[in-house]
Scaffold this active site. Structure first.
Site, PDB file in Angstrom:
ATOM      1  N   CYS A 124       0.836  -1.195   0.000  1.00  0.00           N
ATOM      2  CA  CYS A 124       0.000   0.000   0.000  1.00  0.00           C
ATOM      3  C   CYS A 124       0.876   1.252   0.000  1.00  0.00           C
ATOM      4  CB  CYS A 124      -0.922   0.034   1.214  1.00  0.00           C
ATOM      5  SG  CYS A 124      -1.961   1.500   1.210  1.00  0.00           S
ATOM      6  N   LYS A 159       0.383  -9.476  -2.494  1.00  0.00           N
ATOM      7  CA  LYS A 159       0.132  -8.428  -3.480  1.00  0.00           C
ATOM      8  C   LYS A 159       1.401  -7.608  -3.700  1.00  0.00           C
ATOM      9  CE  LYS A 159      -3.368  -5.141  -4.893  1.00  0.00           C
ATOM     10  NZ  LYS A 159      -4.721  -4.652  -4.604  1.00  0.00           N
TER      11      LYS A 159
END
Lengths: 297, 216
Positions: A124, A159
């Site tokens: 993120c 991710k």
């Protein structure tokens, strides 16, 4: 025959297409989706960044939400039980600012009956305390993957961030850490400036770029990574049509997820699922799985 | 029920400085059952701008399957919308959002409808509905300047209407809150839509003692 089915670690999917979010249940039957990837869960509730936290760009958008979520307790007691009414597996995205945050969320959320896999959010770009460090230093990424694998009851997908010099190195590191699969790509760091104030449009200054604008970047990275790891990839980054889905599979993804396109067309996942068979006919392909990695096989 | 439809442009005209009135027709209108809702429009069928534009519904005509919006064209998307001509189509998603609670006011009551700038349009359908159920409506509409004023005659056709401009170039010089203070009529409910500062001022002044305050 279901021409769109996909078998992945922990996930037996009706279709290789994933959707997104609770608000979409008013548009179509969510059970139609292969899986739902829910927004990041952190140990404690987070209110996210100050507004404005979204800015439009040409064929894309910047966001700096900052992992807003109601926290682990509420996700387990309210969000996940609500989703059990639909026959659809959930991939729970987990985030934090230190390894113990990740393991605390993973240990508990992976026990929810409809959570079939975890997506480890180590990329993120909008959280200051370390979120991005996990996704940019291979050794750290490997360590957090290992720690989460040790406590998770379900397969773990990691991710990957595109904001690195060598994404293959990152992919290999998390594979070595025991990841069952990869999801890629997360957003690209970007910024927009206001014409009158000359200052950044986003209160967070920078944000993550998503949407069709980043598709070629995602294709290139999946093309490269898929040739260097043996774990499957769930592809994402600007998918907006059936054609895009096929392109991601050709690059080397085994399944795809759609995010940003849902904002301008809430029916997009449903449409893609309905229209894919026709495109497969046109391309002379029997089953979606035949497309995987075709660009380099 | 939220629907998605390519609707046809029936009319489009500029009614004030950068302010456009756009009427669309299609089946989606049948789902519009409350005043104060909005729709999401796609400015074109390309990827730029990527996102839809939220525009409030100004009036609904079920018999003709038409609805009208009033919007300000000042960004890339709304400027493209303002170029749409009769017979062209626009991708519409809606209706969205929670409407005004019409049932808050009953027959014979007097209510205030307070709007500011581009917050004025949704009050028009609301006013028509209230008027038809026998509610006495008073409109207080605020604009920046004379060139920005629209729909004065339309609102005046439904009830008493006061226009205020911030620069004093038309109507009463000042803000809508100044007009409310000077009103001699008594009223039970305020419905309001407009800039946050305006809504805050109204809420601060009347939030506590009025029977009902609906702001959006």
């Amino acid at each position: 025959m279901n021409r769109l089915s996909v078998e992945l670690p922990g996930l037996s999917l009706k279709t290789g297409c994933f959707g997104f979010g609770r608000e979409y249940s008013q548009f179509y039957e969510l059970s139609k989706l292969g899986a739902i990837m829910i927004k990041a869960t952190t140990p404690e509730p987070r209110f996210g960044n100050p507004t404005p936290r979204v800015a439009e760009t040409a064929a894309g958008m910047l966001n700096a939400i900052g992992l807003q979520n109601p926290g682990l307790k509420k996700v387990i007691s309210e969000e996940l039980p609500w989703l059990t009414q639909y026959d659809v597996p959930v991939i729970a995205n987990i985030a934090g600012s230190k390894i113990e945050d990740y393991t605390a969320v993973a240990a508990q959320i992976s026990q929810a009956p409809n959570v079939r896999a975890l997506e480890l959010n180590i990329s993120c770009p909008n959280v200051k305390e370390g979120g991005l460090a996990f996704g940019t230093i291979p050794e750290v990424a490997k360590e957090v993957t290992k720690a989460v694998k040790a406590v998770s009851k379900v397969p773990v997908y990691v991710k990957l961030s595109p904001n690195v010099t060598d994404i293959v190195e990152m992919a290999k590191a998390v594979e070595a850490g025991g990841a069952d699969g990869l999801t890629m790509i997360n957003t690209l760091l970007g910024m927009r400036l206001d014409l009158r104030t000359a200052k950044p449009v986003l209160a967070n200054r920078s944000g993550g770029l998503s949407g069709p604008a980043i598709k070629p970047v995602a294709i290139r990275m999946i093309h490269e990574v898929s040739q260097h790891v043996s774990i499957p990839i769930i592809g994402m980054g600007g998918i907006n049509s059936c054609e895009d889905v096929i392109e991601f599979l050709y690059a080397g993804a085994s399944a795809v997820a759609i995010g940003t396109a849902n904002f301008s067309d809430p029916f997009i996942c449903s449409k893609v699922i309905d229209e894919l068979p026709e495109l497969l006919d046109e391309l002379g392909i029997d089953h979606l799985s035949e497309c995987i990695g075709r660009s380099w096989r | 029920m939220i629907k998605n439809e390519c609707m046809t442009v029936k009319s489009q005209k500029q009614i004030a400085a950068a302010i456009f009135e756009l009427t669309l027709s299609g089946e989606l209108v049948s789902a519009m059952d409350q005043p104060g809702q909005f729709v999401h429009l796609k400015a074109n069928d390309q990827l730029d701008p990527l996102l839809r534009r939220p525009i409030s519904i100004c009036s609904i005509n079920q018999d003709r399957k038409e609805f009208t919006m009033i919007y300000r064209a000042d960004g890339k998307g709304t400027k493209q919308l303002s170029k749409k001509k009769v017979h062209e189509t626009i991708d519409v998603l809606g209706p969205l959002g929670n409407g005004f609670p019409v049932e808050e006011a009953s027959f014979g009551e007097t209510v205030l409808l307070v709007g500011g700038g581009i917050g004025v349009p949704p009050l028009y359908e609301l006013s028509k509905r209230l008027k038809s159920s026998g509610v006495n409506v008073i409109h207080i509409l605020g604009f920046q300047t004379k060139q920005a004023v629209f729909y004065e005659a339309e609102f005046a056709g439904l009830g008493e209407t006061y226009i205020a401009t911030a620069d004093g170039s038309y109507g009463i010089h000042g803000y809508v809150t100044d007009v409310i203070t000077s009103l001699e009529n008594s009223f039970t409910t305020i419905y309001s839509c407009g800039p946050t500062m305006m809504l805050r001022a109204i809420e601060k002044e009347y939030g506590a003692d009025k029977k009902s305050l609906s702001i959006t």
